[in-house]
Write a protein that holds these residues in place. Structure first.
Motif, PDB file in Angstrom:
ATOM      1  N   LEU A   1     -46.898   2.894 -23.743  1.00 52.27           N
ATOM      2  CA  LEU A   1     -47.133   4.161 -23.048  1.00 52.27           C
ATOM      3  C   LEU A   1     -48.148   4.951 -23.864  1.00 52.27           C
ATOM      4  CD1 LEU A   1     -46.484   6.208 -20.821  1.00 52.27           C
ATOM      5  CD2 LEU A   1     -44.555   7.017 -22.215  1.00 52.27           C
ATOM      6  N   GLY A   2     -49.395   4.968 -23.395  1.00 56.02           N
ATOM      7  CA  GLY A   2     -50.457   5.662 -24.116  1.00 56.02           C
ATOM      8  C   GLY A   2     -50.755   7.027 -23.530  1.00 56.02           C
ATOM      9  N   PHE A   3     -51.816   7.647 -24.026  1.00 53.59           N
ATOM     10  CA  PHE A   3     -52.214   8.959 -23.528  1.00 53.59           C
ATOM     11  C   PHE A   3     -53.027   8.863 -22.232  1.00 53.59           C
ATOM     12  CE2 PHE A   3     -51.780   9.888 -28.137  1.00 53.59           C
ATOM     13  CZ  PHE A   3     -50.801  10.859 -28.048  1.00 53.59           C
ATOM     14  N   MET A   4     -53.717   7.716 -22.031  1.00 53.11           N
ATOM     15  CA  MET A   4     -54.648   7.633 -20.908  1.00 53.11           C
ATOM     16  C   MET A   4     -53.962   7.755 -19.559  1.00 53.11           C
ATOM     17  SD  MET A   4     -57.635   7.632 -22.104  1.00 53.11           S
ATOM     18  CE  MET A   4     -58.404   7.429 -20.523  1.00 53.11           C
ATOM     19  N   SER A   5     -52.731   7.262 -19.442  1.00 49.53           N
ATOM     20  CA  SER A   5     -52.032   7.372 -18.155  1.00 49.53           C
ATOM     21  C   SER A   5     -51.729   8.830 -17.831  1.00 49.53           C
ATOM     22  CB  SER A   5     -50.751   6.549 -18.168  1.00 49.53           C
ATOM     23  OG  SER A   5     -49.950   6.845 -19.295  1.00 49.53           O
ATOM     24  N   PHE A   6     -51.370   9.622 -18.849  1.00 51.03           N
ATOM     25  CA  PHE A   6     -51.129  11.049 -18.633  1.00 51.03           C
ATOM     26  C   PHE A   6     -52.409  11.751 -18.180  1.00 51.03           C
ATOM     27  CE2 PHE A   6     -47.695   9.869 -21.511  1.00 51.03           C
ATOM     28  CZ  PHE A   6     -46.606  10.571 -21.012  1.00 51.03           C
ATOM     29  N   PHE A   7     -53.517  11.457 -18.857  1.00 49.01           N
ATOM     30  CA  PHE A   7     -54.786  12.110 -18.520  1.00 49.01           C
ATOM     31  C   PHE A   7     -55.289  11.663 -17.143  1.00 49.01           C
ATOM     32  CE2 PHE A   7     -54.723  13.440 -22.849  1.00 49.01           C
ATOM     33  CZ  PHE A   7     -55.541  14.556 -22.910  1.00 49.01           C
ATOM     34  N   THR A   8     -55.109  10.382 -16.823  1.00 49.51           N
ATOM     35  CA  THR A   8     -55.532   9.898 -15.510  1.00 49.51           C
ATOM     36  C   THR A   8     -54.762  10.602 -14.406  1.00 49.51           C
ATOM     37  OG1 THR A   8     -56.084   7.736 -16.453  1.00 49.51           O
ATOM     38  CG2 THR A   8     -55.801   7.851 -14.064  1.00 49.51           C
ATOM     39  N   LYS A   9     -53.441  10.723 -14.581  1.00 49.02           N
ATOM     40  CA  LYS A   9     -52.619  11.412 -13.590  1.00 49.02           C
ATOM     41  C   LYS A   9     -53.001  12.885 -13.475  1.00 49.02           C
ATOM     42  CE  LYS A   9     -49.691   8.528 -11.693  1.00 49.02           C
ATOM     43  NZ  LYS A   9     -49.655   8.376 -10.213  1.00 49.02           N
ATOM     44  N   ALA A  10     -53.269  13.538 -14.616  1.00 52.61           N
ATOM     45  CA  ALA A  10     -53.650  14.953 -14.602  1.00 52.61           C
ATOM     46  C   ALA A  10     -54.989  15.145 -13.884  1.00 52.61           C
ATOM     47  CB  ALA A  10     -53.725  15.491 -16.028  1.00 52.61           C
TER      48      ALA A  10
ATOM     49  N   GLU B   1     -48.595   0.907 -14.335  1.00 56.34           N
ATOM     50  CA  GLU B   1     -49.709   0.225 -13.664  1.00 56.34           C
ATOM     51  C   GLU B   1     -51.053   0.727 -14.182  1.00 56.34           C
ATOM     52  OE1 GLU B   1     -48.124  -0.696  -9.209  1.00 56.34           O
ATOM     53  OE2 GLU B   1     -48.123   1.409  -9.816  1.00 56.34           O
ATOM     54  N   ILE B   2     -51.138   2.024 -14.451  1.00 53.62           N
ATOM     55  CA  ILE B   2     -52.384   2.571 -15.004  1.00 53.62           C
ATOM     56  C   ILE B   2     -52.629   2.013 -16.393  1.00 53.62           C
ATOM     57  CG2 ILE B   2     -53.508   4.673 -15.849  1.00 53.62           C
ATOM     58  CD1 ILE B   2     -52.177   6.174 -13.526  1.00 53.62           C
ATOM     59  N   GLU B   3     -51.600   2.032 -17.252  1.00 55.43           N
ATOM     60  CA  GLU B   3     -51.754   1.522 -18.614  1.00 55.43           C
ATOM     61  C   GLU B   3     -52.136   0.045 -18.596  1.00 55.43           C
ATOM     62  OE1 GLU B   3     -51.895   3.103 -21.298  1.00 55.43           O
ATOM     63  OE2 GLU B   3     -50.952   5.041 -20.926  1.00 55.43           O
ATOM     64  N   ARG B   4     -51.519  -0.725 -17.696  1.00 53.77           N
ATOM     65  CA  ARG B   4     -51.805  -2.155 -17.617  1.00 53.77           C
ATOM     66  C   ARG B   4     -53.243  -2.393 -17.123  1.00 53.77           C
ATOM     67  NH1 ARG B   4     -47.689  -3.279 -14.866  1.00 53.77           N
ATOM     68  NH2 ARG B   4     -46.288  -3.665 -16.609  1.00 53.77           N
ATOM     69  N   SER B   5     -53.675  -1.607 -16.154  1.00 54.42           N
ATOM     70  CA  SER B   5     -55.046  -1.740 -15.644  1.00 54.42           C
ATOM     71  C   SER B   5     -56.067  -1.414 -16.724  1.00 54.42           C
ATOM     72  CB  SER B   5     -55.254  -0.817 -14.444  1.00 54.42           C
ATOM     73  OG  SER B   5     -54.462  -1.203 -13.352  1.00 54.42           O
ATOM     74  N   ILE B   6     -55.818  -0.341 -17.466  1.00 55.62           N
ATOM     75  CA  ILE B   6     -56.757   0.059 -18.518  1.00 55.62           C
ATOM     76  C   ILE B   6     -56.812  -0.992 -19.621  1.00 55.62           C
ATOM     77  CG2 ILE B   6     -57.173   1.755 -20.346  1.00 55.62           C
ATOM     78  CD1 ILE B   6     -56.054   3.888 -18.449  1.00 55.62           C
ATOM     79  N   ALA B   7     -55.653  -1.504 -20.027  1.00 61.93           N
ATOM     80  CA  ALA B   7     -55.614  -2.523 -21.074  1.00 61.93           C
ATOM     81  C   ALA B   7     -56.354  -3.789 -20.638  1.00 61.93           C
ATOM     82  CB  ALA B   7     -54.169  -2.843 -21.436  1.00 61.93           C
TER      83      ALA B   7
END
Length: 425
Positions: free
Chosen positions: A251-260, A313-319
């Protein structure tokens, strides 16, 4: 005999650079074998043999720029008959004899010996980029002096020609060899101390071109704010182990920022748009580009339909996209069609920056390093909080300053209240 041509590679790619040939003239190849690697501004592409046979001739050498549909080599059909090797040997010996006298500048006849295999039309002996530049500048290619041993004209030759005041005069062609030695000095700065000159990769050159274009064509401004990351860091601390156990991804920061960002784009749709002539195209989907630093330079693969994806799903896509970017295996479909971009300079320690637009998008969010700073909680109390500066660069042609500021404030509020991301994002 069949021709090896540069295949179509996507709507936005019109040319590439021959990165390296995997086979040599005279080599026998089977159908499906990789012949060469082609470097474009987005991805590297392998070109394979469409039939078995012998590589008869390499027309375009490594480092040369080629256009879609251009013939770059020839392949003789069959598994390597007796006539093909014999045909390739004279060409090899001919090229050797032509290249041997090349170091001696006055030996003009050597160039003439190498000329017969080439078409007599001077346009045919120039690279595509040289032809394009010559057309733009109104320069006749037969007046351009080439620094190449076999006489092929390149883009630098055209640039050098354009920078010399005496070139319009077209007296005798015999003067050409005399001026050739001075040409290298015109192609770049000379240094009295040791330097190393490296040619830009196609991707780096394209990045440079597009960044300059973005600044020249857009009315770009940047607005800033800061985010208290306490709540997000608390959620990650409490949930990261169970998250990893359940989804097999961190669980990284990018999923939070993408959702925001998605939540804020829904509230301010003009920032999820682009300019098409005198029209503004408002996009009703949310394909978020995530900037990734790779060996050849920055690329921006796209997370599709981010509004419909969960955190995992966002974290997995980014990775997955980041891994493909670093291994140079991104497909064109991974890079096309983003509506908004997020870039994280904080991974390299950046505290504050002004990101440049990824045109034709009209907005890009910059993340930065998380740093403990004293924050006033109320009139009497101060606390050290993990703070991050965030930046929104935007195209002022269609986005007003107040709209940009309110967008960034919305992103800040969503991040500081992570539970709201489940509703708004």
């Amino acid at each position: 005999m069949s021709e090896i041509k540069v295949p179509a590679m996507g709507e936005s790619i019109t040319e590439g650079t021959v990165s390296r040939w995997m086979v040599k003239e005279g080599d026998t190849v089977n159908q499906g074998d990789v012949l060469l690697e082609l470097e474009t501004d987005k991805v590297n592409i392998e070109i394979s043999a469409e039939e078995s046979g012998v590589l008869e001739k390499i027309i375009r050498q490594e480092g040369e720029t080629v256009e879609i549909g251009e013939t770059i080599g020839t392949l003789s059909a069959g598994a390597g008959g007796g006539s093909t090797p014999a045909a390739s040997e004279p060409a090899t010996s001919e090229s050797k004899s032509a290249s041997a006298p090349a170091p001696g500048a006055p030996v003009a006849p050597a160039t003439a010996v190498a000329a017969p295999p080439e078409p007599s039309d001077s346009i045919k002996t120039a690279s595509p980029s040289a032809r394009k530049l010559a057309r733009e500048r109104g320069i006749e290619l037969d007046q351009v002096q080439s620094k190449d041993p076999i006489g092929r004209v390149y883009q630098d030759d055209v640039k050098s020609h354009g920078s010399q005041p005496s070139t319009p005069a077209a007296p005798p062609a015999a003067k050409a060899p005399a001026s050739a030695p001075s040409a290298p000095a015109a192609s770049g700065t000379t240094f009295s101390k040791p330097v190393e000159r490296q040619r830009m990769s196609r991707r780096r050159a394209t990045i440079a071109k597009r960044l300059v274009e973005a600044q020249q064509t857009a009315a770009m401004l940047t607005t800033f704010n800061e985010v208290d990351m306490t709540a997000i860091m608390d959620v990650r601390k409490r949930r990261k182990d169970k998250f990893k156990e359940k989804h097999d991804i961190n669980l990284g920061f990018m999923s939070f920022f993408t959702k925001a960002v998605v939540g804020a784009l829904k509230k301010f749709p003009t920032i999820n748009a682009e300019i098409d002539g005198e029209d503004v195209v408002l996009k009703k989907f949310y394909d978020i580009g995530i900037a990734v630093s790779a060996k050849e330079g920055l690329v921006v693969p796209v997370v599709r339909d981010a509004d419909r994806l969960g955190f995992a799903e966002i974290e997995r896509s980014i990775a997955d996209l980041a891994s493909k970017a670093r291994s140079n295996t991104l497909a064109l479909s991974d890079l096309q069609g983003g509506t908004f971009t997020i870039t994280n300079g904080g991974t390299f320690g950046s505290l504050l920056s002004t990101p440049i637009l990824n045109t034709p998008q009209v907005g890009i969010l910059g993340m930065h390093k998380i740093q403990l700073r004293p924050v006033a909680i109320d009139a009497e109390r101060m606390e050290n909080r993990p703070m991050m500066y965030i930046a929104l660069s935007y195209d002022h042609r269609i986005i007003d300053g107040s709209e940009a500021v309110r967008f960034l404030v919305t992103v800040k509020e969503l991040l500081e209240d992570p539970e709201s991301l489940l509703i708004e994002g």
